[in-house]
Design a protein around this motif. Structure first.
Motif, PDB file in Angstrom:
ATOM      1  N   ILE A  39       0.826  -1.220   0.000  1.00 55.56           N
ATOM      2  CA  ILE A  39       0.000   0.000   0.000  1.00 55.56           C
ATOM      3  C   ILE A  39       0.854   1.260   0.000  1.00 55.56           C
ATOM      4  O   ILE A  39       0.406   2.347   0.356  1.00 55.56           O
ATOM      5  CB  ILE A  39      -1.001   0.017   1.187  1.00 55.56           C
ATOM      6  CG1 ILE A  39      -0.273  -0.120   2.527  1.00 55.56           C
ATOM      7  CG2 ILE A  39      -2.051  -1.077   1.022  1.00 55.56           C
ATOM      8  CD1 ILE A  39      -1.187   0.048   3.739  1.00 55.56           C
ATOM      9  N   ASP A 139      -0.386   9.923   5.916  1.00 60.23           N
ATOM     10  CA  ASP A 139      -0.669   8.648   5.232  1.00 60.23           C
ATOM     11  C   ASP A 139      -0.677   7.497   6.238  1.00 60.23           C
ATOM     12  O   ASP A 139      -0.054   6.463   6.012  1.00 60.23           O
ATOM     13  CB  ASP A 139       0.393   8.414   4.134  1.00 60.23           C
ATOM     14  CG  ASP A 139       0.030   7.277   3.205  1.00 60.23           C
ATOM     15  OD1 ASP A 139      -1.162   6.922   3.116  1.00 60.23           O
ATOM     16  OD2 ASP A 139       0.953   6.750   2.553  1.00 60.23           O
ATOM     17  N   LYS A 142      -6.596   6.204   8.454  1.00 63.22           N
ATOM     18  CA  LYS A 142      -7.435   7.272   7.908  1.00 63.22           C
ATOM     19  C   LYS A 142      -8.504   7.743   8.909  1.00 63.22           C
ATOM     20  O   LYS A 142      -9.002   8.867   8.785  1.00 63.22           O
ATOM     21  CB  LYS A 142      -8.103   6.830   6.608  1.00 63.22           C
ATOM     22  CG  LYS A 142      -7.144   6.203   5.593  1.00 63.22           C
ATOM     23  CD  LYS A 142      -5.926   7.054   5.292  1.00 63.22           C
ATOM     24  CE  LYS A 142      -4.878   6.213   4.557  1.00 63.22           C
ATOM     25  NZ  LYS A 142      -3.536   6.807   4.545  1.00 63.22           N
ATOM     26  N   ASP A 165      -3.036  11.524   1.805  1.00 62.43           N
ATOM     27  CA  ASP A 165      -3.216  10.445   0.828  1.00 62.43           C
ATOM     28  C   ASP A 165      -4.590   9.797   0.992  1.00 62.43           C
ATOM     29  O   ASP A 165      -5.246   9.930   2.027  1.00 62.43           O
ATOM     30  CB  ASP A 165      -2.110   9.393   1.025  1.00 62.43           C
ATOM     31  CG  ASP A 165      -1.972   8.446  -0.177  1.00 62.43           C
ATOM     32  OD1 ASP A 165      -2.442   8.785  -1.276  1.00 62.43           O
ATOM     33  OD2 ASP A 165      -1.373   7.365  -0.013  1.00 62.43           O
ATOM     34  N   ASN A 166      -5.009   9.111  -0.055  1.00 67.58           N
ATOM     35  CA  ASN A 166      -6.153   8.185  -0.007  1.00 67.58           C
ATOM     36  C   ASN A 166      -7.476   8.866   0.303  1.00 67.58           C
ATOM     37  O   ASN A 166      -8.285   8.344   1.082  1.00 67.58           O
ATOM     38  CB  ASN A 166      -5.881   7.061   1.010  1.00 67.58           C
ATOM     39  CG  ASN A 166      -4.533   6.403   0.795  1.00 67.58           C
ATOM     40  OD1 ASN A 166      -3.660   6.472   1.646  1.00 67.58           O
ATOM     41  ND2 ASN A 166      -4.347   5.816  -0.368  1.00 67.58           N
ATOM     42  N   LYS A 210      -2.655   2.202  -8.606  1.00 73.42           N
ATOM     43  CA  LYS A 210      -3.299   2.043  -7.294  1.00 73.42           C
ATOM     44  C   LYS A 210      -4.817   2.172  -7.380  1.00 73.42           C
ATOM     45  O   LYS A 210      -5.489   2.403  -6.377  1.00 73.42           O
ATOM     46  CB  LYS A 210      -2.739   3.051  -6.286  1.00 73.42           C
ATOM     47  CG  LYS A 210      -1.285   2.748  -5.921  1.00 73.42           C
ATOM     48  CD  LYS A 210      -0.872   3.381  -4.620  1.00 73.42           C
ATOM     49  CE  LYS A 210      -1.598   2.795  -3.430  1.00 73.42           C
ATOM     50  NZ  LYS A 210      -1.282   3.517  -2.189  1.00 73.42           N
TER      51      LYS A 210
HETATM   52 MG    MG Z   1      -1.567   5.887   1.441  1.00 73.63          MG
END
Ligand code: MG
Ligand code: SAH
Ligand code: DHB
Length: 221
Positions: A39, A139, A142, A165-166, A210
């Motif tokens: 990841i 990152d 979350k 991120d994400n 990704k």
């Molecule tokens: Mg990430």
């Protein structure tokens, strides 16, 4: 299938724009051998973070969520020999692999891996006056993304670039009623960027190796 096409195009961009990089390949191989989840940011995303750090001439970088140190190394390459990356990781086995990768990359003198839960370590980093940071990369888990953003702001100066991120997660973040704590954490993070008068932010969706995901970015005024 769209995903295969995104992957193909990422391969094309990587072939053209990323130099052969045995050092980075060794990091991903070591992570896989150790059974870390794959990841990490993608190679093209890693270089994107690297270029952002170079563009703002970042010298001090804070990263929350090290894993095997793949993004850490991209950032550490950007800060130059006088720079430093402080990176936080709560899993000791991840931190150990990251440390070995960073030593092999010859970057141990500019990377400080702090092992523990980020919410315990961030107050210590503040007490040690390690900031203000020029760039903060968030990152980790979350569900706490908004709390990490608040810490990023605390450890910033006017002009600091904060990247999360994400923020898309295959589109799951659209769902305001989601029961997924990660989705709710990202949504609170976006709401905090909107509500915090010192932050000016945006979010960019990405597709590629990704899948469908994205970054949010904010600058501290
Ligand atoms: Mg990430
Ligand atoms: N930035 C890395 C990927 C990080 S994956 C890269 O792109 O290469 C997320 C990492 O955050 C994992 O290693 C996980 O163990 C760590 N993490 C999860 N919760 C955490 C917490 N509360 N404090 C610190 N690290 C945490
Ligand atoms: C996950 C976490 C990440 O930081 C990422 O970039 C991709 C996936 C995850 O926990 O699934």
């Amino acid at each position: 299938m769209a995903e295969a096409e995104w992957d193909d195009l990422d391969r094309y961009f990587a072939e053209r724009l990323l130099a052969r990089d045995p050092e980075m390949e060794a990091v991903l191989a070591a992570n896989a051998a150790a059974g870390l989840p794959p990841i990490d940011v993608s190679p093209l995303q890693g270089k994107f973070l690297h270029l952002l750090a170079r563009a703002i001439r970042a010298r001090r970088v804070l990263e929350i969520g090290t894993l095997g140190g793949y993004s850490t190394i991209w950032l550490a390459r950007a800060v130059g020999p006088e720079g430093e990356v402080v990176t936080i990781e709560h899993q000791a086995d991840h931190a150990r692999i990251a440390h070995a990768n960073i030593v092999r990359a010859g970057l141990a003198d500019r990377v400080d891996i702090r092992v523990g839960p980020a919410l315990d370590l961030l107050p210590r980093i503040e007490a040690e006056r390690r900031g203000p940071f020029d760039l903060v990369f968030i990152d980790a888990d979350k569900a706490n993304q908004d709390l990490y953003l608040a810490w990023g702001v605390r450890l910033s100066r006017p002009g600091t670039l904060i990247i999360g991120d994400n923020v898309v997660r295959d589109g799951e973040v659209r769902d305001a009623a989601s029961q997924n704590p990660a989705v709710q954490g990202i949504r609170r993070f976006i709401d905090l960027i909107a509500a915090e008068p010192r932050l000016s932010g945006t979010a960019i969706q990405t597709v590629g190796s990704k899948g469908w995901d994205g970054f949010a970015m904010a600058v501290v005024d």
